[in-house]
Design a protein around this motif. Structure first.
Motif, mmCIF file in Angstrom:
data_model
loop_
_atom_site.group_PDB
_atom_site.id
_atom_site.type_symbol
_atom_site.label_atom_id
_atom_site.label_comp_id
_atom_site.label_asym_id
_atom_site.label_seq_id
_atom_site.Cartn_x
_atom_site.Cartn_y
_atom_site.Cartn_z
ATOM 1 N N ILE A 212 0.827 -1.202 0.000
ATOM 2 C CA ILE A 212 0.000 0.000 0.000
ATOM 3 C C ILE A 212 0.865 1.257 0.000
ATOM 4 N N ARG A 216 0.774 4.360 -2.758
ATOM 5 C CA ARG A 216 0.434 5.717 -2.334
ATOM 6 C C ARG A 216 1.618 6.675 -2.476
ATOM 7 N N LEU A 227 -8.586 3.262 -3.476
ATOM 8 C CA LEU A 227 -7.731 2.074 -3.484
ATOM 9 C C LEU A 227 -8.535 0.868 -3.943
ATOM 10 N N SER A 229 -8.471 -3.140 -4.052
ATOM 11 C CA SER A 229 -7.839 -4.291 -3.408
ATOM 12 C C SER A 229 -8.749 -5.489 -3.604
ATOM 13 N N TYR A 235 -7.754 -3.324 5.277
ATOM 14 C CA TYR A 235 -8.520 -2.067 5.326
ATOM 15 C C TYR A 235 -7.965 -1.083 6.340
ATOM 16 N N ALA A 238 -4.981 0.605 4.820
ATOM 17 C CA ALA A 238 -5.412 1.540 3.773
ATOM 18 C C ALA A 238 -5.911 2.843 4.388
ATOM 19 N N HIS A 241 -3.082 5.017 5.588
ATOM 20 C CA HIS A 241 -2.353 5.683 4.509
ATOM 21 C C HIS A 241 -3.173 6.785 3.844
ATOM 22 N N PHE A 243 -6.281 6.850 2.332
ATOM 23 C CA PHE A 243 -7.171 6.676 1.188
ATOM 24 C C PHE A 243 -8.588 7.111 1.564
ATOM 25 N N MET A 246 -12.073 2.621 -0.377
ATOM 26 C CA MET A 246 -11.470 1.328 -0.691
ATOM 27 C C MET A 246 -12.555 0.431 -1.296
#
Length: 315
Positions: A212, A216, A227, A229, A235, A238, A241, A243, A246
């Motif tokens: 991830i 990113r 994102l 996936s 999750y 994510a 980071h 996002f 997702m």
């Protein structure tokens, strides 16, 4: 394991990371030989050939086999409104058609049903979140042949990630059809000077070759990013980071469920609250598709297959 040329391997190593590519290739070899290094890898349902035969016999014995197969071909179109606080105004009302867990090589009648369902759906882009073939080994050619029928009727552009059923050879097959496969990398939709970033990671369920941070990397902190996936399992990472949304699949929503849609099994390390439909984690919105195909056996009960139109709105 799918054979790839040294030139293709060098390109993929640069895109997804050399270490994770080698890990994926090694684990594809394990699937072919059924010699798994970890017990948890052996116990995945798709790695137990007897599972499908047992379910088939039980459904046949109780007279439900054909009903389950018929249910699997009745694909619905769902609509999911999403509010994203950082969505650029230029993308207000943007629509994304989401297909997951297609398992296309299960049979011609299923492909016919899926093509009929998505033909004519007008969206701004399409995203595919993995699992294009029914089995986990053998040639990818039947899945690619089915994709060649499906991709021309999908809204363009089309972005995709691979799932735990997918050999690495599917990257080349998909991209030859004009699909942009995201291997721990990202791209963007553009409207004037505005951008909506779309990142994708490799499978986090079996191959565990997701990165991830790499997907990113270099993106501005205030940028709006989606994102893709295959599985919702990473999750929390994510969300950490940054996002905004997702999109995932893998769980099939259980596929064979009790009345009321209660899943018997989701084959996921993620909690059940993120196993189907919309959810959120901190500031990140999420959606887990129940999938439009079937795994292990081509049957569904109390969990209709679906494709989803996500409609993006600003806060």
């Amino acid at each position: 394991m799918s054979a790839i040329s040294p030139q293709t391997m060098a390109v993929l190593a640069g895109r997804m990371g050399e270490g994770v590519l080698r890990q994926r290739l090694a684990m594809e070899s394990e699937q072919v030989s059924h010699h798994y290094r970890h017990v948890e890898d052996f116990l995945h349902p798709e790695h137990l050939p007897s599972a499908g035969r047992l379910i088939h016999r039980v459904l046949t014995a109780v007279g439900l086999r054909e009903r389950g197969r018929s249910n699997a071909r009745r694909i619905r179109v769902g609509r999911n409104p999403v509010r994203l606080g950082r969505l650029p105004p230029a993308f207000e009302g943007c629509t994304l058609l989401h297909l997951s867990d297609l398992h296309l090589d299960v049979g011609r009648h299923y492909v016919d049903a899926l093509v009929a369902t998505v033909r004519g759906l007008a969206c701004d882009a399409c995203v595919l979140t993995g699992d294009y073939r029914f089995g986990i080994q053998g040639s990818c050619a039947p899945a690619i042949a089915a994709l060649a029928r499906l991709v021309p009727v999908l809204p363009k552009p089309v972005f995709a990630v691979l799932g735990n059923h997918d050999g690495i050879a599917l990257v080349e097959g998909l991209e030859d059809l004009g699909v942009r496969v995201l291997m721990n990398e990202r791209t963007a939709l553009e409207r004037g000077s505005a951008r909506l970033h779309i990142a994708g990671i490799d499978d986090a369920h079996y191959f565990r070759t997701h990165d991830i941070a790499r997907a990113r990397d270099g993106l501005a902190p205030d940028a709006c990013a989606i994102l893709l996936s295959h599985t919702p399992e990473p999750y929390r990472l994510a969300a950490a980071h940054g996002f905004d949304l997702m999109l995932s699949g893998h769980t099939h929503g259980g596929q064979i469920c009790l009345p009321g849609g209660i899943p018997l099994l989701t084959d996921s390390r993620a909690p059940r609250r993120v196993a189907r439909g919309p959810w959120h984690c901190d500031r990140m919105q999420g959606f887990t598709s129940v999938g439009c195909g079937c795994s292990i056996i081509d049957a569904r009960f109390h969990c209709p297959p679906e494709v989803t139109v996500h409609v993006l709105h600003g806060a």
